[in-house]
Design an enzyme around this catalytic site. Structure first.
Site, mmCIF file in Angstrom:
data_model
loop_
_atom_site.group_PDB
_atom_site.id
_atom_site.type_symbol
_atom_site.label_atom_id
_atom_site.label_comp_id
_atom_site.label_asym_id
_atom_site.label_seq_id
_atom_site.Cartn_x
_atom_site.Cartn_y
_atom_site.Cartn_z
ATOM 1 N N CYS A 176 -3.986 -25.350 -3.480
ATOM 2 C CA CYS A 176 -2.872 -25.092 -4.401
ATOM 3 C C CYS A 176 -1.726 -26.072 -4.235
ATOM 4 O O CYS A 176 -0.845 -26.156 -5.092
ATOM 5 C CB CYS A 176 -2.336 -23.685 -4.190
ATOM 6 S SG CYS A 176 -3.467 -22.454 -4.774
HETATM 7 N N1 COA Z 1 -7.972 -3.030 -10.789
HETATM 8 C C1 COA Z 1 -7.549 -1.846 -10.294
HETATM 9 N N2 COA Z 1 -7.300 -1.635 -8.981
HETATM 10 C C2 COA Z 1 -7.511 -2.663 -8.148
HETATM 11 C C3 COA Z 1 -7.962 -3.912 -8.587
HETATM 12 C C4 COA Z 1 -8.203 -4.072 -9.974
HETATM 13 N N3 COA Z 1 -8.627 -5.236 -10.476
HETATM 14 N N4 COA Z 1 -8.071 -4.740 -7.545
HETATM 15 C C5 COA Z 1 -7.703 -4.041 -6.455
HETATM 16 N N5 COA Z 1 -7.367 -2.772 -6.816
HETATM 17 C C6 COA Z 1 -6.925 -1.679 -5.953
HETATM 18 C C7 COA Z 1 -7.428 -1.846 -4.538
HETATM 19 O O1 COA Z 1 -8.710 -1.295 -4.417
HETATM 20 C C8 COA Z 1 -6.394 -1.094 -3.753
HETATM 21 O O2 COA Z 1 -6.676 0.289 -3.848
HETATM 22 P P1 COA Z 1 -6.384 1.276 -2.588
HETATM 23 O O3 COA Z 1 -4.894 1.219 -2.405
HETATM 24 O O4 COA Z 1 -6.905 2.573 -3.080
HETATM 25 O O5 COA Z 1 -7.137 0.675 -1.437
HETATM 26 C C9 COA Z 1 -5.089 -1.324 -4.535
HETATM 27 O O6 COA Z 1 -5.501 -1.711 -5.845
HETATM 28 C C10 COA Z 1 -4.218 -2.413 -3.940
HETATM 29 O O7 COA Z 1 -5.022 -3.588 -3.670
HETATM 30 P P2 COA Z 1 -4.449 -4.870 -2.991
HETATM 31 O O8 COA Z 1 -5.541 -5.898 -2.907
HETATM 32 O O9 COA Z 1 -3.754 -4.489 -1.729
HETATM 33 O O10 COA Z 1 -3.405 -5.323 -4.120
HETATM 34 P P3 COA Z 1 -2.112 -6.176 -4.005
HETATM 35 O O11 COA Z 1 -0.960 -5.353 -4.382
HETATM 36 O O12 COA Z 1 -2.032 -6.932 -2.710
HETATM 37 O O13 COA Z 1 -2.336 -7.250 -5.186
HETATM 38 C C11 COA Z 1 -2.955 -9.574 -5.422
HETATM 39 C C12 COA Z 1 -3.429 -8.156 -5.127
HETATM 40 C C13 COA Z 1 -4.107 -10.531 -5.221
HETATM 41 C C14 COA Z 1 -2.468 -9.634 -6.866
HETATM 42 C C15 COA Z 1 -1.768 -9.932 -4.497
HETATM 43 O O14 COA Z 1 -2.068 -9.579 -3.170
HETATM 44 C C16 COA Z 1 -1.413 -11.401 -4.520
HETATM 45 O O15 COA Z 1 -1.187 -12.004 -5.557
HETATM 46 N N6 COA Z 1 -1.279 -11.985 -3.328
HETATM 47 C C17 COA Z 1 -0.895 -13.383 -3.190
HETATM 48 C C18 COA Z 1 -2.061 -14.208 -3.499
HETATM 49 C C19 COA Z 1 -1.805 -15.667 -3.479
HETATM 50 O O16 COA Z 1 -0.721 -16.154 -3.632
HETATM 51 N N7 COA Z 1 -2.851 -16.383 -3.292
HETATM 52 C C20 COA Z 1 -2.828 -17.773 -3.345
HETATM 53 C C21 COA Z 1 -4.033 -18.121 -4.066
HETATM 54 S S1 COA Z 1 -4.031 -19.755 -4.496
#
Ligand code: COA
Length: 393
Positions: A176
Site C-alpha cells: 500500500c
Molecule cells: N458482513 C457482516 N458481518 C461481518 C462481515 C461481513 N462482510 N465481516 C465480518 N463480519 C463480522 C465478524 O464475523 C465479526 O462478528 P463477531 O463480532 O460476531 O465475531 C464482526 O463482524 C466484526 O468483525 P471484525 O473483523 O472485527 O470487523 P472490524 O470492525 O475490524 O472491520 C475491517 C473489519 C477490515 C473493515 C477493519 O478491521 C479495517 O478496515 N481494518 C484496517 C484494515 C487496513 O487498513 N488494512 C490495510 C490493507 S491494505
C-alpha cells in the site's frame, strides 16, 4: 547541471538552457478509473448467493459437523466498519458470478501491451498532459504498485516503451505504500541530479489479489491507476507542489499477508490455498497502524519545522474511514472535516498504493499558494510513507 529541454522543432525556436535546482516537486498527477463499478448492494447480493449455494451443496457435511457453514455478508456492516460504498473494477460480471468470483479476461499475446501497463499508461498520459510535458523530457519510469503482472520484463519498462520515454524504468513493490516510496525514490533522483523528470506510476488491479469468497475482506479493494510526475523545480510548470520532505518507515508484521509467489510451485499441494491471496487481521492492523502513522507524521512535521495542526489538507491512505478519522484527529488536534481530510474510499474502495494519490488528484486544485499538505500511505509490511508538500502557483 545545465540541461536543454526538448521542444517541438520550429525554425525560430532557440533552446533555453536550464539550471537544475535539485529541488524535487510534483508537477502533475494523473488518474485512470475503470468504467465499471460494484455497489455494496450488488456485491453482498452475489456473495450471499455464493454462501447459499455453498451451504446447500454441503448440507449433509454441515449437518454432520464436518464442514463449517458460511455466513451472509451485510451492506450495513461493510459501510459501518470500512466506509466503503462501492469500488471500480476492470471486469464486473465474473466477479459477481457466484460460480467465478474472480476477474476474467483473455490472455494477451506478448506483442500486445499488458493490462496493468495499459492502465498505467492511461494515468501517466494524463499526468504528462497536465504538466505540458513531452515523453522525451522524462528520464525514468517507476512502476510502484502492490502487484505486478509478471516478474519481467518490468511493467515500468513496458510503460516507458509505450510512452516513448528514453532512459530507464523499474518496478518496485511496497504494497500500500508503493506510491509514496516511489515518490521518495524519484525525489532522491532529482536531489542527486541523476534525473530531472520521473514518472511514478501505480496501476493497481487489486481485484486479482482479493479473495471475493472471504466474508471478512470481500468488500475491501478496487481497481485504478495513478501517476505522479516528480521533477526538478527548474522545469516544473508554474502551478506545482514543492516537496518539503519525504519519510519512509517499515516494521515487520504478519497481520497483512499475501503468500503468492514463484516458489508456490515447489509445494503444489498448497499452491492455491486462500493465503495465496490477500489476508489480514483487520482489527489488529487498525489498532497498530493508527498510532504508528500518527506519530510518524507528527515527528516528521517537527523535523521539517512545520506545525501539523496548520496543515491545510491531508491526503491519507484510503483503507478505512475510521482509521483516517483517528489519524487526522491526532495530527490536527481536532476532528477533521471532509475538506481537511478528503475521502475517496467511499466510491473507490481501498485501491492500495493509489488511494492517497487519488485523494490528492481529486482534491488539490482548490488550495492556495503556500498552503501545505500531506500525502500519506500505510499498509502491508507494515509500511508507511509521508510526503509533505507546499502549493506553488
Ligand atoms: N458482513 C457482516 N458481518 C461481518 C462481515 C461481513 N462482510 N465481516 C465480518 N463480519 C463480522 C465478524 O464475523 C465479526 O462478528 P463477531 O463480532 O460476531 O465475531 C464482526 O463482524 C466484526 O468483525 P471484525 O473483523 O472485527 O470487523 P472490524 O470492525 O475490524 O472491520 C475491517 C473489519 C477490515 C473493515 C477493519 O478491521 C479495517 O478496515 N481494518 C484496517 C484494515 C487496513 O487498513 N488494512 C490495510 C490493507 S491494505
Amino acid at each position: 547541471m545545465l540541461l536543454l529541454l526538448a521542444r517541438p522543432d520550429t525554425e525560430d525556436y532557440c533552446p533555453r538552457p536550464m539550471i537544475l535546482t535539485h529541488r524535487p516537486v510534483i508537477s502533475a498527477t494523473g488518474l485512470y478509473t475503470p468504467d465499471e463499478s460494484i455497489t455494496n448492494e450488488e456485491l453482498v447480493e452475489s456473495f450471499n448467493r455464493f454462501v447459499d449455494l455453498h451451504n446447500e451443496q454441503n448440507a449433509d457435511a454441515i449437518a454432520a459437523g464436518d464442514v463449517e457453514p458460511l455466513h451472509h455478508s451485510s451492506v450495513e456492516f461493510i459501510e459501518k466498519a470500512s466506509g466503503i460504498k462501492a469500488r471500480h473494477v476492470m471486469t464486473k460480471e465474473p466477479i459477481l458470478n457466484p460460480e467465478v468470483m474472480s476477474p476474467r479476461w483473455d490472455e494477451r499475446p506478448d506483442e500486445e501491451i499488458s493490462i496493468l501497463a495499459e492502465i498505467g499508461v492511461a494515468a501517466a498520459k494524463q499526468a504528462l498532459e497536465r504538466a505540458g510535458r513531452k515523453p522525451e523530457d522524462v528520464d525514468a519510469v517507476l512502476c510502484a504498485a502492490s502487484n505486478m503482472q509478471r516478474p519481467y520484463p518490468a511493467m515500468a519498462i513496458e510503460i516507458q516503451q509505450a510512452l516513448g520515454i528514453d532512459g530507464f524504468g523499474f518496478d518496485m513493490n511496497v504494497a500500500c505504500s508503493s506510491a509514496t516510496f516511489g515518490i521518495q525514490t524519484a525525489a532522491d533522483y532529482i536531489r542527486a541530479g541523476n534525473a530531472k523528470s520521473v514518472l511514478v506510476v501505480s496501476p493497481e488491479i487489486t481485484s486479482g489479489h482479493l479473495n471475493w469468497r472471504d466474508r471478512d475482506s470481500h468488500f475491501i479493494f478496487g481497481d485504478v491507476a495513478t501517476a505522479v510526475l516528480v521533477e526538478d523545480a527548474a522545469m516544473a510548470p508554474a502551478d506545482h507542489w514543492e516537496i518539503l520532505g519525504t519519510k519512509l518507515k517499515t516494521v515487520f508484521s504478519n497481520n497483512i499477508r499475501n503468500n503468492f509467489g514463484f516458489l508456490n510451485r515447489a509445494h503444489p499441494e498448497t499452491a492455491d490455498t486462500p493465503d495465496k491471496l490477500f489476508v489480514q487481521e483487520g482489527r489488529k492492523v487498525f489498532k497498530e497502524v493508527v498510532p504508528m502513522v500518527a506519530q510518524m507524521i507528527i515527528d516528521e512535521a517537527e523535523r521539517l519545522q512545520l506545525d501539523p495542526a496548520a496543515l491545510r489538507r491531508m491526503w491519507l491512505h484510503q483503507a478505512n474511514a475510521g482509521m483516517n478519522r483517528l489519524i487526522a484527529h491526532r495530527v490536527l488536534g481536532h476532528e477533521a472535516n471532509e475538506d481537511e481530510s478528503p475521502t475517496v474510499l467511499d466510491t473507490y474502495g481501498n485501491t492500495s498504493s493509489a488511494g492517497s494519490i487519488i485523494a490528492f488528484h481529486l482534491n488539490s486544485e482548490d488550495l492556495a499558494a503556500n498552503d501545505t499538505g500531506l500525502i500519506c500511505s500505510f499498509g502491508a509490511g507494515y509500511s508507511a510513507g509521508t510526503v509533505f508538500v507546499r502549493k506553488v502557483a
